[in-house]
Scaffold this active site. Structure first.
Site: not given
Ligand code: BES
Ligand code: MN
Ligand code: ZN
Length: 523
Positions: A304, A378
């Site tokens: 990230k 997931r």
């Molecule tokens: N934990 C995150 C989702 C999230 C991001 C929650 C920001 C709250 C604030 C999750 O694991 C994630 O990283 N999801 C990705 C999915 C994508 C790679 C398809 C996302 O939402 O960017």
């Molecule tokens: Mn994630």
């Protein structure tokens, strides 16, 4: 902080005041209010400058002192406004806090909650320790469900939420002890029974939500998967729950290849927590709650960006809400069988971490192409959802901070809801509505299923584009929930607040517990 109910009996002296205010709760507001000894009585004023029935009764005892103040223009009744008065003549309490309720015709759920929160904030640093809140005696728009039990349940929830402090890890705590020693909610005499039941529920739910907040706010160097498992064990001891925690070896034996793929990069060992509450008949099918327990989500190799990455300590909020719901459930002794499943690991980069493109086999046997290691929620959930089958559940509800897209779609107001069963979806939507911890349903149509296609495995863990991110996340999960009724709550936007007010909200514990209360016939 002790909560209680103060019911105000019939009093002919106040009949007039009660009727004049269009009081529908049956309160014969009288001198009882004025005689009540405490540090502060909280009374409402509608916009513009209209005393609520309890405030009218106080005004009468005070010889028109309050209406005089309104006439001078010190308090107009706009929502959020407060005015603290000392030594009001004829009133036994040391202080009277007038709080603005907004327009009387618009006095609904939100205005009610906001008024209690505003009052408590205004009284935080006044030295008032014992309060009587008369707002709970007012009719709240919204039909039967906003009876006395609802008003008091919400009162307890809002109080805890407003007064929650997170100073555990500061070297000096902000202040010793609770802000208030005792809060009494006023209701009419004939409402006392319902109010007492509502209060017990409200306190149980609020304390459950406090556990969720506490765990959510803990940093990832303390709140590891091992720590979560220990807290689950402790909770099980206190509440007489069954608790089992599976380690990596057990997960390998079970074939949880998706969960283990996420755990590969972490030095902290993963845990799979199984909680069981048996309040129903032995053969009754359980509700299974599944909570995402990523104690830190760095994204893994699909790292990230740095900004606000600290907030990814909250990626175990689903897990924390399942633990909070269990705490409340046990305190309320609901006649239900409930199973809690918490897959927990960090999501970290490292030489041994899963790479984009890696293909793994989930516990269900389906192979998954991990195209993005940041879509890890997931992956851990799908194995938990397969594990859920062994309980032959009545239904399964998973709770997860799953997608950033859900924050974009719904913000902090509502959790995303997706389900393979409309009745179950309806139950959750209603529980959200009643508790004020709302969800909003998104479609799970086959059109979206087509977006999940892999050239090399049964299913990819991402769709490839950014479109409909919350839905495609749920579509992935739905491939593992074919054997039972299932709903998914995406709490990415609701579980915590960012910025200056950063902190866990304790959501969706109110939604989950109201869902269970309704199922238990207690709502
Ligand atoms: N934990 C995150 C989702 C999230 C991001 C929650 C920001 C709250 C604030 C999750 O694991 C994630 O990283 N999801 C990705 C999915 C994508 C790679 C398809 C996302 O939402 O960017
Ligand atoms: Mn994630
Ligand atoms: Zn995540």
């Amino acid at each position: 902080m002790e909560f209680s109910i103060k019911s105000i009996g019939p009093d002919n002296a106040g009949k007039q005041a009660g009727r004049k205010a269009g009081n529908q709760t049956g309160i014969k507001a009288g001198s009882d209010w004025a005689r009540h000894k405490c540090d502060c009585i909280v009374a409402g004023v509608f916009d513009s400058r209209r005393l609520s029935a309890p405030a009218q009764a106080l005004d009468k005892a005070a010889g028109g002192h309050l209406s005089g103040i309104l006439r001078h223009g010190d308090m107009d009744g706009k929502s959020g406004a407060t005015l603290l008065l000392h030594d009001v003549p004829g009133i036994a309490a040391g202080r009277v806090l007038l709080v603005g309720l907004g327009k009387e015709t618009e006095f609904g759920d939100k205005a009610y909650r906001d008024a209690i929160a505003a009052a408590l904030r205004a009284l935080k640093n006044t030295g008032s320790k014992n309060l009587l809140i008369t707002l709970s005696a007012l009719p709240v728009a919204g039909a039967a469900r906003h009876g006395a039990a609802w008003r008091v349940r919400q009162g307890a929830l809002v109080s805890h939420e407003t007064l929650y402090r997170s100073d555990q890890l500061k070297s000096k705590q902000d202040d010793a002890g609770p802000v208030f020693a005792a809060i009494a909610f006023a209701v009419a005499a004939e409402e006392a029974r319902a109010a007492n039941a509502g209060l017990a529920q409200g306190v149980a739910i609020a304390e459950g939500a406090n556990l969720t907040r506490e765990l959510g706010n803990l940093p990832a160097n303390i709140c590891t998967p091992t720590y979560l498992a220990q807290r689950a064990q402790k909770l099980a001891k206190e509440c007489k729950l069954k608790c089992e925690t599976l380690d990596r070896e057990r997960m390998e034996k079970l074939g949880m290849g998706a969960l283990l793929a996420v755990a590969r990069g972490a030095h902290q060992p993963p845990r799979f927590i199984v909680l069981q509450y048996q309040g129903g008949k032995p053969k009754e099918k359980p509700v299974v709650l599944v909570g995402k327990g990523i104690t830190f989500d760095s994204g893994g190799i699909s790292l990230k960006p740095g900004a606000e990455m600290d907030e990814m300590k909250y990626d175990m909020s689903g897990a924390a809400s399942v633990l909070g719901a269990f705490r409340a459930l046990a305190a309320m002794k609901l006649p239900l069988n409930v199973v809690g499943l918490i897959p927990s690991t960090e999501n970290m980069p490292g030489g041994n971490a899963t790479r984009p493109g890696d293909i793994v086999t989930s516990m269900s046997g389906q192979t998954i192409e991990i195209l993005n290691t940041d879509a890890e929620g997931r992956l851990i959930l799908c194995d938990a959802l397969t594990y859920a089958e062994r309980f032959e559940p009545d239904c399964v509800v998973d709770v997860a901070t799953l997608t950033g897209a859900c924050v974009i779609a719904l913000g902090g107001a509502a959790s995303g809801l997706l389900a393979n069963d409309e009745r179950l979806a309806g139950e959750l939507l209603e529980a959200g509505q009643i508790s004020g911890d709302r969800a909003w349903q998104l479609p799970l149509w086959d059109d979206y299923q087509d977006m999940l296609k892999s050239n090399f495995a049964d299913i990819p863990n991402i769709s490839g584009g950014r479109a409909a991110g919350t839905i495609t996340g749920a579509c992935f999960l739905s491939r593992f929930t074919k054997k039972y009724r299932w709903a998914h709550l995406d709490i990415a936007g609701t579980a915590w607040r960012s910025g200056r007010e950063k902190g866990s909200t304790g959501r969706p514990v109110p939604l989950l517990t109201h869902f269970l209360l309704k199922r238990a016939g207690k709502l």
